[in-house]
Design an enzyme around this catalytic site. Structure first.
Site, short mmCIF file in Angstrom:
data_model
loop_
_atom_site.label_atom_id
_atom_site.label_comp_id
_atom_site.label_asym_id
_atom_site.label_seq_id
_atom_site.Cartn_x
_atom_site.Cartn_y
_atom_site.Cartn_z
N GLY A 12 -5.46 13.54 82.27
CA GLY A 12 -5.86 14.71 83.06
C GLY A 12 -4.77 15.10 84.04
N ASP A 13 -5.00 16.20 84.74
CA ASP A 13 -4.05 16.68 85.75
C ASP A 13 -2.67 16.98 85.17
OD1 ASP A 13 -6.06 16.25 87.69
OD2 ASP A 13 -5.48 14.14 87.79
N HIS A 41 -8.88 22.82 89.25
CA HIS A 41 -7.51 23.25 89.41
C HIS A 41 -7.44 24.42 90.36
CE1 HIS A 41 -8.73 25.02 85.44
NE2 HIS A 41 -8.60 26.08 86.18
N ARG A 141 -31.66 11.41 75.44
CA ARG A 141 -32.62 12.52 75.20
C ARG A 141 -33.56 12.72 76.38
NH1 ARG A 141 -33.32 9.55 69.67
NH2 ARG A 141 -33.37 7.96 71.27
N THR A 299 -11.00 15.44 94.40
CA THR A 299 -11.36 14.43 95.40
C THR A 299 -10.27 14.20 96.44
OG1 THR A 299 -10.47 12.71 93.98
CG2 THR A 299 -12.82 13.15 93.75
N ARG A 303 -2.74 10.31 93.40
CA ARG A 303 -2.69 9.92 91.99
C ARG A 303 -1.68 8.80 91.80
NH1 ARG A 303 -2.19 16.18 90.52
NH2 ARG A 303 -4.37 16.73 90.78
P1 IMP Z 1 -15.88 10.86 86.09
O1 IMP Z 1 -15.41 11.88 85.09
O2 IMP Z 1 -16.15 11.41 87.45
O3 IMP Z 1 -17.02 10.03 85.57
O4 IMP Z 1 -14.68 9.81 86.32
C1 IMP Z 1 -14.24 8.93 85.28
C2 IMP Z 1 -12.72 8.79 85.32
O5 IMP Z 1 -12.12 10.00 84.94
C3 IMP Z 1 -12.15 8.46 86.71
O6 IMP Z 1 -11.02 7.64 86.55
C4 IMP Z 1 -11.73 9.82 87.23
O7 IMP Z 1 -10.71 9.71 88.19
C5 IMP Z 1 -11.22 10.46 85.96
N1 IMP Z 1 -11.27 11.92 85.98
C6 IMP Z 1 -12.36 12.71 85.86
N2 IMP Z 1 -12.02 14.00 85.91
C7 IMP Z 1 -10.69 14.04 86.06
C8 IMP Z 1 -9.75 15.11 86.14
O8 IMP Z 1 -10.07 16.30 86.07
N3 IMP Z 1 -8.45 14.74 86.28
C9 IMP Z 1 -8.05 13.45 86.32
N4 IMP Z 1 -8.89 12.42 86.23
C10 IMP Z 1 -10.20 12.72 86.11
#
Ligand code: IMP
Length: 423
Positions: A12-13, A41, A141, A299, A303
């Site tokens: 991600g990111d 974003h 479900r 959040t 990173r």
């Molecule tokens: P969740 O999606 O909130 O359940 O988080 C699960 C994992 O995915 C964690 O490590 C988060 O930091 C990561 N994560 C979730 N969404 C993103 C994103 O948009 N960018 C980067 N990491 C993400």
């Protein structure tokens, strides 16, 4: 040949937001097919900043249609706040936005459960947005879907099934104050009445748009290494961020998809816990974090930063059938004299050609690197490939050759114009 899937190939990111925004002029319809408000974003548009978590950035372009697909998990209050924020900044939101009547609804209790688990044993560093529990209840479900928000009786029944055991768990196991159905029912119905005009069978809608010759861009959130099946389990998100999710989460079929582009950051980052074979835990990592402004949009968490991992990327390219890539944040590497790239893993001396399944194996991996010369020149804002220093061009070509893909975009800064489009 018109519909394109854009996917993140790392954790991600990768900078998908800017790439999708750049491509927007060539597409009519934007579909998000997985995830929820865990994504985020910031888009700079007409000198304004827009922080988007649920709605595709296509909403900022007049005349475009945006769809929140059935594969998403949607917090209705977050969605309403996002719509309101856009309207306050002068963006019209109305007939240009559709919410799948089958999308799952993130309940406040799911967020509480997500957060309670993170406080307990074995946290994975989630965003705390209730993503995991919402998908979990969907699979059991027992989810609430967007269509339920506009039916008082259906919603009462769903909550009546879901909440008693969930609240029991929250109260007696996690020692949290449970949130009773009465505390959310009215608010959910009110949100439903506000969202009613956006509800649609978006699978049929997307198909009919495709049939009319409208070009569709399917916008992935998170990235391949966070995929529930193919990522670094259990340190993953709970959705399918890979190509299969684009089909199941949008209702389009494989013949509706004509190409898949991967977005790759010129180095690697991840937020949250979990294996990261090429992580830099030293001053260099700090430097790249600061230069790349690597702090989460959702959040604000710093990173983790590391070298480019071509082994994991090759796996991601194969999984998704990616033909082209957009390479982002090349300029962040400007000051380095040497750039390392991971081209092989070894576990106890044995070569591995992809990430192993087990957490312990992932932790034991030793990455083997090739050192490429840095360019030590400013490339911020460079717009022509030939204007890049030779070493920077070689870096891009090395990645293309290793991954057997073509780079069609290289981003050299956050602004739209800071991009190389002809390589
Ligand atoms: P969740 O999606 O909130 O359940 O988080 C699960 C994992 O995915 C964690 O490590 C988060 O930091 C990561 N994560 C979730 N969404 C993103 C994103 O948009 N960018 C980067 N990491 C993400």
């Amino acid at each position: 040949m018109s519909n394109l899937v854009v996917l993140g190939l790392q954790w991600g990111d990768e900078g998908k937001g800017k790439i999708v925004d750049l491509l927007a002029k060539d597409f009519d319809v934007f579909v998000r097919f997985q995830g929820g408000a865990n994504a985020g974003h910031t888009v700079r548009f007409a000198d304004k900043h827009f922080a988007l978590h649920l709605i595709p950035s296509g909403i900022l372009h007049p005349g475009k249609i945006c769809i929140l697909g059935n594969g998403m998990v949607v917090d209705p209050f977050a969605l309403l706040a996002e719509i309101e924020g856009l309207e306050q900044q002068g963006v019209a939101v109305g007939a240009n936005l559709f919410l799948s009547d089958r999308a799952q609804i993130v309940l406040p209790q799911f967020q509480l459960l997500d957060q309670a688990r993170e406080e307990g044993a074995g946290p994975i560093g989630t965003t705390g947005r209730g993503i995991g529990p919402t998908y979990e209840f969907k699979t059991s479900r027992l989810g609430v879907r967007a269509c339920d928000l506009v039916h008082d009786k259906a919603l009462r029944e769903r909550l009546g099934m879901i909440l008693p055991p969930l609240n029991f768990l929250l109260e007696h196991y996690y020692k949290k104050k449970p949130i009773p159905a009465e505390a959310v029912l009215g608010k959910l119905l009110e949100a439903g009445s506000k969202l009613k005009g956006y509800l649609a069978d978006t699978c049929e809608l997307a198909r009919s748009f495709s049939g009319m010759g409208k070009r569709i861009l399917l916008e992935g959130a998170q990235g391949t290494l966070l995929d529930l099946d193919h990522g670094t389990y259990p340190f993953v998100t709970s959705s399918t961020c890979t190509i299969g999710g684009a089909l199941s989460g949008s209702g389009l079929n494989h013949r509706d998809i004509h190409a898949c582009m991967g977005v790759v950051k010129a180095y690697t980052t991840r937020v949250g816990l979990g294996p990261f074979p090429t992580e830099l835990k030293d001053a260099l990592g700090e430097k790249l974090r600061a230069r790349g402004n690597e702090f989460g949009t959702t959040t604000g968490r710093p990173r983790r930063v590391g070298w480019l991992d071509l082994v994991a990327l090759r796996q991601a390219v194969r999984l998704n059938g990616v033909e082209t890539i957009a390479l982002t944040k090349l300029d962040v590497l400007d000051e380095l004299s040497d750039i390392q790239v991971c081209i092989r893993y070894r576990e106890h001396g044995t070569e591995l050609t992809s990430l192993p399944a087990g957490e312990e194996s992932m932790d034991r991996l030793v990455g083997e690197y090739i050192v490429l010369p840095g360019w030590q020149q400013n490339t911020c804002g460079v717009r022509a490939f030939d204007d890049l220093p030779r070493q920077a061009r070689d870096y891009v070509r090395f990645i293309e050759d290793f991954l057997k893909v073509r780079a069609v975009l290289v981003s050299t800064g956050p602004r739209r114009e800071e991009t190389i489009t002809a390589l």
